[in-house]
Scaffold this motif. Structure first.
Motif, PDB file in Angstrom:
ATOM      1  N   UNK A 107      32.761  43.104  39.028  1.00  0.00           N
ATOM      2  CA  UNK A 107      32.496  42.111  37.990  1.00  0.00           C
ATOM      3  C   UNK A 107      32.135  42.851  36.698  1.00  0.00           C
ATOM      4  N   UNK A 108      32.907  42.606  35.635  1.00  0.00           N
ATOM      5  CA  UNK A 108      32.689  43.306  34.360  1.00  0.00           C
ATOM      6  C   UNK A 108      32.392  42.352  33.221  1.00  0.00           C
ATOM      7  N   UNK A 112      31.692  35.298  38.154  1.00  0.00           N
ATOM      8  CA  UNK A 112      31.322  35.645  39.533  1.00  0.00           C
ATOM      9  C   UNK A 112      32.433  35.192  40.469  1.00  0.00           C
ATOM     10  N   UNK A 113      32.411  35.760  41.682  1.00  0.00           N
ATOM     11  CA  UNK A 113      33.355  35.353  42.723  1.00  0.00           C
ATOM     12  C   UNK A 113      32.664  34.407  43.699  1.00  0.00           C
ATOM     13  N   UNK A 114      33.376  33.368  44.093  1.00  0.00           N
ATOM     14  CA  UNK A 114      32.893  32.425  45.097  1.00  0.00           C
ATOM     15  C   UNK A 114      33.989  32.231  46.128  1.00  0.00           C
ATOM     16  N   UNK A 115      33.583  31.829  47.339  1.00  0.00           N
ATOM     17  CA  UNK A 115      34.547  31.575  48.403  1.00  0.00           C
ATOM     18  C   UNK A 115      34.289  30.186  48.976  1.00  0.00           C
ATOM     19  N   UNK A 116      35.374  29.401  49.114  1.00  0.00           N
ATOM     20  CA  UNK A 116      35.305  28.058  49.684  1.00  0.00           C
ATOM     21  C   UNK A 116      36.462  27.903  50.659  1.00  0.00           C
ATOM     22  N   UNK A 120      39.274  32.370  47.575  1.00  0.00           N
ATOM     23  CA  UNK A 120      38.375  33.047  46.642  1.00  0.00           C
ATOM     24  C   UNK A 120      38.667  32.569  45.219  1.00  0.00           C
ATOM     25  N   UNK A 121      37.585  32.259  44.481  1.00  0.00           N
ATOM     26  CA  UNK A 121      37.687  31.785  43.109  1.00  0.00           C
ATOM     27  C   UNK A 121      36.870  32.694  42.191  1.00  0.00           C
ATOM     28  N   UNK A 122      37.359  32.891  40.968  1.00  0.00           N
ATOM     29  CA  UNK A 122      36.587  33.570  39.932  1.00  0.00           C
ATOM     30  C   UNK A 122      36.091  32.475  38.987  1.00  0.00           C
ATOM     31  N   UNK A 123      34.749  32.393  38.829  1.00  0.00           N
ATOM     32  CA  UNK A 123      34.142  31.287  38.091  1.00  0.00           C
ATOM     33  C   UNK A 123      33.312  31.847  36.944  1.00  0.00           C
TER      34      UNK A 123
END
Length: 140
Positions: A107-108, A112-116, A120-123
């Motif tokens: 992460x730069x 953040x990354x989330x998983x559902x 995987x999603x970048x939010x």
């Protein structure tokens, strides 16, 4: 003319009678293919609902029968619950912490990354909007 009476056991007589009755009912012999009996004609004409199972990853497999052989087939790709631009409920889902496990870049920025359900999603952490659908976890 004399009649000859044979003394056969009762079980043998019963077996002969059953065999004769079975032959009288069926005029055509039953042909077995590959060690399997053919399905009744009515079962072949009406399609049955396939037996399907959904894995925890979200993938769906259904049992398909062709020529008397059954196998499990993947029915479709895993679909994303959220698209780019959707508001993501960050308080309902856990943030990914071990990025190396999923082979994700570090992460730069303010995201953040989330998983559902295996996706995987970048939010964006400020607007809580999905900026990228990274993809399924099994592809990593």
């Amino acid at each position: 003319m004399k009649h000859v009476v044979l003394a056969l056991p009762l079980t043998t007589l019963a077996l002969i009678a059953l065999t004769h009755a079975a032959c009288a009912q069926s005029s055509t012999p039953e042909v077995m293919r590959a060690g399997k009996r053919p399905a009744p004609e009515s079962a072949q004409t009406k399609p049955d609902e396939p037996e399907c199972k959904t894995l925890t990853s979200g993938s769906t497999f259904c049992k398909v029968t062709e020529n008397g052989v059954s196998r499990w087939v993947l029915q479709g790709k895993l679909r994303a619950d959220y698209e780019v631009g959707d508001t993501f409920p960050i308080y309902k889902h856990s943030m990914l912490m071990d990025l190396r496990r999923y082979k994700l870049p570090p992460v730069t920025g303010p995201w953040r990354y989330y998983i559902v359900r295996g996706m995987i999603y970048r939010v964006d952490s400020k607007s809580k909007k999905v900026t990228k659908v990274v993809g399924p976890t099994y592809a990593r």
